[in-house]
Design a protein around this motif. Structure first.
Motif, PDB file in Angstrom:
ATOM      1  N   LEU A 204      13.443  65.223  -3.141  1.00 43.32           N
ATOM      2  CA  LEU A 204      13.352  64.310  -4.279  1.00 43.32           C
ATOM      3  C   LEU A 204      14.289  64.741  -5.401  1.00 43.32           C
ATOM      4  CD1 LEU A 204      12.041  61.873  -5.596  1.00 43.32           C
ATOM      5  CD2 LEU A 204      10.193  63.370  -6.383  1.00 43.32           C
ATOM      6  N   SER A 205      14.358  66.049  -5.658  1.00 42.75           N
ATOM      7  CA  SER A 205      15.259  66.526  -6.713  1.00 42.75           C
ATOM      8  C   SER A 205      16.711  66.244  -6.361  1.00 42.75           C
ATOM      9  CB  SER A 205      15.044  68.029  -6.947  1.00 42.75           C
ATOM     10  OG  SER A 205      15.445  68.784  -5.813  1.00 42.75           O
ATOM     11  N   TRP A 206      17.054  66.356  -5.076  1.00 41.19           N
ATOM     12  CA  TRP A 206      18.415  66.036  -4.637  1.00 41.19           C
ATOM     13  C   TRP A 206      18.692  64.545  -4.782  1.00 41.19           C
ATOM     14  CZ3 TRP A 206      22.756  68.523  -3.787  1.00 41.19           C
ATOM     15  CH2 TRP A 206      22.721  69.899  -3.572  1.00 41.19           C
ATOM     16  N   LEU A 207      17.710  63.719  -4.480  1.00 41.85           N
ATOM     17  CA  LEU A 207      17.892  62.270  -4.633  1.00 41.85           C
ATOM     18  C   LEU A 207      18.123  61.902  -6.092  1.00 41.85           C
ATOM     19  CD1 LEU A 207      15.223  60.746  -2.195  1.00 41.85           C
ATOM     20  CD2 LEU A 207      17.711  60.685  -1.962  1.00 41.85           C
ATOM     21  N   ILE A 208      17.379  62.533  -6.988  1.00 39.47           N
ATOM     22  CA  ILE A 208      17.566  62.276  -8.412  1.00 39.47           C
ATOM     23  C   ILE A 208      18.967  62.693  -8.856  1.00 39.47           C
ATOM     24  CG2 ILE A 208      16.782  62.944 -10.727  1.00 39.47           C
ATOM     25  CD1 ILE A 208      13.957  63.201  -9.551  1.00 39.47           C
ATOM     26  N   THR A 209      19.415  63.847  -8.340  1.00 38.05           N
ATOM     27  CA  THR A 209      20.768  64.314  -8.672  1.00 38.05           C
ATOM     28  C   THR A 209      21.822  63.342  -8.163  1.00 38.05           C
ATOM     29  OG1 THR A 209      20.027  66.632  -8.589  1.00 38.05           O
ATOM     30  CG2 THR A 209      22.399  66.220  -8.413  1.00 38.05           C
ATOM     31  N   LEU A 210      21.669  62.887  -6.920  1.00 38.48           N
ATOM     32  CA  LEU A 210      22.621  61.936  -6.351  1.00 38.48           C
ATOM     33  C   LEU A 210      22.628  60.625  -7.121  1.00 38.48           C
ATOM     34  CD1 LEU A 210      22.026  62.502  -2.511  1.00 38.48           C
ATOM     35  CD2 LEU A 210      23.951  63.302  -3.895  1.00 38.48           C
ATOM     36  N   LYS A 211      21.461  60.206  -7.624  1.00 40.44           N
ATOM     37  CA  LYS A 211      21.395  58.979  -8.427  1.00 40.44           C
ATOM     38  C   LYS A 211      22.114  59.172  -9.751  1.00 40.44           C
ATOM     39  CE  LYS A 211      18.201  55.607 -10.367  1.00 40.44           C
ATOM     40  NZ  LYS A 211      18.965  54.479  -9.790  1.00 40.44           N
ATOM     41  N   GLU A 212      21.960  60.362 -10.346  1.00 39.20           N
ATOM     42  CA  GLU A 212      22.647  60.647 -11.609  1.00 39.20           C
ATOM     43  C   GLU A 212      24.159  60.658 -11.412  1.00 39.20           C
ATOM     44  OE1 GLU A 212      20.949  64.339 -12.753  1.00 39.20           O
ATOM     45  OE2 GLU A 212      19.137  63.419 -13.643  1.00 39.20           O
ATOM     46  N   TRP A 213      24.614  61.066 -10.240  1.00 38.38           N
ATOM     47  CA  TRP A 213      26.050  61.081  -9.951  1.00 38.38           C
ATOM     48  C   TRP A 213      26.579  59.691  -9.584  1.00 38.38           C
ATOM     49  CZ3 TRP A 213      26.220  65.974  -6.300  1.00 38.38           C
ATOM     50  CH2 TRP A 213      25.994  67.113  -7.080  1.00 38.38           C
TER      51      TRP A 213
END
Length: 220
Positions: A204-213
């Motif tokens: 989930l934290s990686w998904l949030i990071t990818l969304k921010e990018w």
């Protein structure tokens, strides 16, 4: 003795015999019984793998003959049944993980390993046909154990490769059972719940990071 490759020529279907032209251009006698259990009759031009044994009348004859892959193999029960098993396995996996963030990373990884395993079986079959260096069996087993067994399950009947050889066949099915048992323990075991939650949190934290990018659109 490892198998040779050749092409079936001058096949007399009424009498059930013909000749295989090997890579050196030699004619090797072959009888219909050398093909074992078959679902369609051999015909001129078929690419085959075979071994030879001495024959008093013919000098040598072909034995343990198998035909190489053809598009028609896609319709054989030997391929359709494994295809159904693979579809059920991935469907069950999607059912349990599709609502978890972990699925976003786990699904591509599983598919990648299965495709890689499928390709390695195909390359090994091609190496066998061309009498080149083979893919080590331990490599094929390791990929299957790592989650690539669905790719192997499809490749074996499709390419008619590693379907009868022992002990490879026994080890392969043992690897499949072990992998499914491990997956089952991961999905259903109470003891594995903390690991599942931790991995899902990391995903989930990686998904949030990818969304921010800007790599992912829509809600996470």
């Amino acid at each position: 003795m490892k198998k040779q490759s050749g092409t079936l020529q001058r096949w007399d279907d009424a009498r059930g015999f013909g000749f295989i032209v090997d890579r050196k251009g030699r004619d090797i006698f072959v009888h219909i019984t050398a093909f074992g259990k078959i679902r369609s009759r051999p015909k001129d031009g078929d690419k085959v793998l075979f071994r030879v044994e001495p024959d008093a009348a013919k000098g040598v004859r072909a034995i343990d003959v198998e035909r190489c892959w053809r598009p028609a193999h896609l319709l054989l029960p030997e391929f359709l049944l494994p295809l159904l098993v693979v579809a059920v396995f991935y469907g069950a996996f999607w059912l349990f993980f599709s609502k978890n963030a972990l699925w976003f990373f786990l699904a591509p990884l599983l598919i990648f390993i299965a495709v890689l395993t499928f390709i390695m079986f195909a390359l090994d079959k091609r190496a066998a046909l061309n009498e080149r260096q083979r893919v080590p069996e331990n490599t094929l087993h390791f990929l299957s154990l790592a989650g690539g067994w669905p790719g192997a399950l499809l490749a074996r009947p499709l390419f008619r490769h590693k379907t009868r050889k022992q002990p490879f066949r026994t080890i392969f099915w043992l690897v499949v059972v072990i992998n499914i048992a491990l997956v089952g323990a991961f999905v259903f075991s109470f003891q594995a719940a903390p690991l599942r939650d931790w991995l899902d949190g990391q995903a989930l934290s990686w998904l949030i990071t990818l969304k921010e990018w800007g790599w992912i659109r829509g809600p996470v």
